[in-house]
Write an enzyme that holds these catalytic residues in place. Structure first.
Site, short mmCIF file in Angstrom:
data_model
loop_
_atom_site.label_atom_id
_atom_site.label_comp_id
_atom_site.label_asym_id
_atom_site.label_seq_id
_atom_site.Cartn_x
_atom_site.Cartn_y
_atom_site.Cartn_z
N ALA A 229 1.07 -0.89 0.12
CA ALA A 229 -0.43 -0.20 -0.03
C ALA A 229 1.19 1.61 0.16
O ALA A 229 -0.10 2.63 -0.59
CB ALA A 229 -0.67 -0.06 1.36
N GLY A 230 2.15 1.67 0.89
CA GLY A 230 2.51 2.14 0.93
C GLY A 230 1.50 3.54 1.24
O GLY A 230 1.14 3.42 2.21
N GLY A 233 -1.96 6.01 -2.61
CA GLY A 233 -2.69 6.30 -3.58
C GLY A 233 -3.44 5.42 -4.33
O GLY A 233 -4.68 6.71 -4.27
N LYS A 234 -3.17 4.30 -4.38
CA LYS A 234 -4.71 3.89 -5.11
C LYS A 234 -5.01 3.04 -4.47
O LYS A 234 -6.51 3.43 -4.75
CB LYS A 234 -2.70 2.07 -5.68
N ASP A 275 1.03 -8.93 7.71
CA ASP A 275 1.56 -10.42 7.00
C ASP A 275 0.34 -11.25 7.35
O ASP A 275 -0.45 -12.26 6.97
CB ASP A 275 2.49 -10.08 6.44
N CYS A 343 6.22 0.67 -11.53
CA CYS A 343 6.23 1.77 -12.34
C CYS A 343 7.79 1.13 -13.44
O CYS A 343 8.86 2.18 -13.02
CB CYS A 343 6.58 2.79 -11.53
#
Length: 389
Positions: A229-230, A233-234, A275, A343
């Protein structure tokens, strides 16, 4: 600051980067030591630094150096020649500009082609993939990246956001390729201070990512896991168009440090899981994997990535990508989707990774895949949609 003094500052920042610092911390450190510099000075210095880093191979060659040999001074000299700026207007403009050129530095050198801005081993991979189109792609990657915003259509419309931003000194226009995308023309550095941003009406998000997120199949209900997820943003893009339950996970939880604030602004409801906890969850209808990768699609935003990458680090990334894909199999419900994203411009991380996954897991089918790059969107980006049988 005079123009020559700005170039001297860029030389100092570049020397810090070449000594091991990353660009943004190096620029911030210089800024803290130079309280006299105004905002326009800092912007100009940053632009000089990033222009060098995006064109590092050619800048070094135009100064008569190889990339490993080139100092900050040599790279600025090469940049001036590359951009057809009069060298004498910068070097020798004392007391604050760089000192005058030596006889050796004053020697002219032929301009190399744009391929020299990429390490040879990476160039071979890209040539195999893009062939005669490679020079055009690298030319696009040598320019400054545009700034895009994603409009949160749960809260507003693009028209209203454009008007709100204009009042705050940010000029943005609609991108005809995607209804939610706005390209910022001027005032990009003011975005985070605007009422529209602070109210969650917009998020900064690259056009390629927006186009990918708009194209992937997202159910309106059910369960979605954003496994890498970081900063979220997505997930925010998904929440703007779906009422599905969102679960976020990241191997390094600190990377999700900004999610809570961004979610509050945008109105996103979500939960996080480690996890080990995921093994006790009901399987997910969609597992989104924005995997760690070479970042070769983001070279104009993070140009040092191009020179830090090695064959060994790429191989390690490919192994990690395969492990993440295999882990996603255990989390995906029957008939569920795995959405694989990078990316990267490299086939080894994109199509080859997907084909290898399908060979290991024949219980999955490839539904669709697509690659973006600066010629058809903004940054380099890839996604593939895989469905469990």
């Amino acid at each position: 600051m005079t123009p020559a003094a700005r170039y001297q500052a860029a030389i100092e920042v570049l020397d810090a980067i070449l000594a091991g610092q990353t660009p943004e911390p190096a620029l911030r450190a210089w800024g803290r030591s130079a309280r006299f510099a105004g905002s326009k000075d800092r912007v100009a210095i940053s632009d000089h630094v990033y222009d060098v880093l995006r064109n590092r191979g050619r800048a070094a060659a135009l100064a008569g150096c190889t990339v490993p040999q080139a100092t900050g001074r040599a790279l600025i000299l090469g940049l001036l020649r590359l951009q057809n700026v009069a060298v004498e207007d910068v070097f020798g403009q004392m007391p604050y500009g760089p000192s005058a050129l030596s006889a050796d530095e004053a020697k002219e050198h032929p301009t190399p082609d744009i391929l020299s801005d990429t390490p040879d081993w990476l160039l071979a991979l890209l040539k195999a993939e893009f062939g005669p189109d490679l020079e055009g792609l690298l030319a696009a990657m040598s320019t400054r990246a545009p700034v895009y915003l994603r409009v949160n259509t749960r809260k507003t419309t693009p028209e209203h956001v454009i008007a709100d931003l204009a009042q705050a000194g940010v000029h943005a226009i609609a991108d005809p390729r995607l209804a939610t995308a706005l390209e910022v023309q001027t005032g990009a550095r003011k975005i985070t201070a605007t009422a529209a941003y602070q109210a969650g009406l917009v998020e900064v998000q690259d056009l390629s990512v927006q186009m990918a997120m708009a194209e992937i199949p997202v159910p309106q209900t059910g369960r979605i896991l954003d496994y890498c997820a970081g900063a979220g943003g997505k997930s925010l893009a998904i929440a703007a168009r779906s009422d599905a339950d969102l679960t976020l996970h990241d191997k390094f939880p600190k990377r999700m440090g900004d999610v809570a604030l961004r979610a509050e602004r945008a109105g996103m409801v979500y939960q996080t899981r480690e996890d080990a906890q995921l093994d006790h969850e009901v399987q997910f209808d969609v597992v989104l994997l924005d995997v760690p990768c070479s970042g070769s699609g983001t070279w104009r935003r993070d140009p040092m990535v191009r020179w830090r990458m090695t064959p060994e680090t790429l191989a390690a990334l490919q192994s990690e990508q395969a492990q993440i894909l295999d882990r996603a199999v255990t989390l995906t419900a029957p008939r569920g989707l795995i959405i694989y994203m990078t990316c990267s411009l490299l086939r080894a991380e994109n199509e080859d990774a997907v084909h290898a996954f399908l060979a290991r897991h024949p219980q999955f089918d490839l539904l669709q895949s697509r690659r973006f790059d600066p010629r058809n969107a903004s940054d380099g980006f890839f996604f593939a949609v895989l469905q469990a049988k």
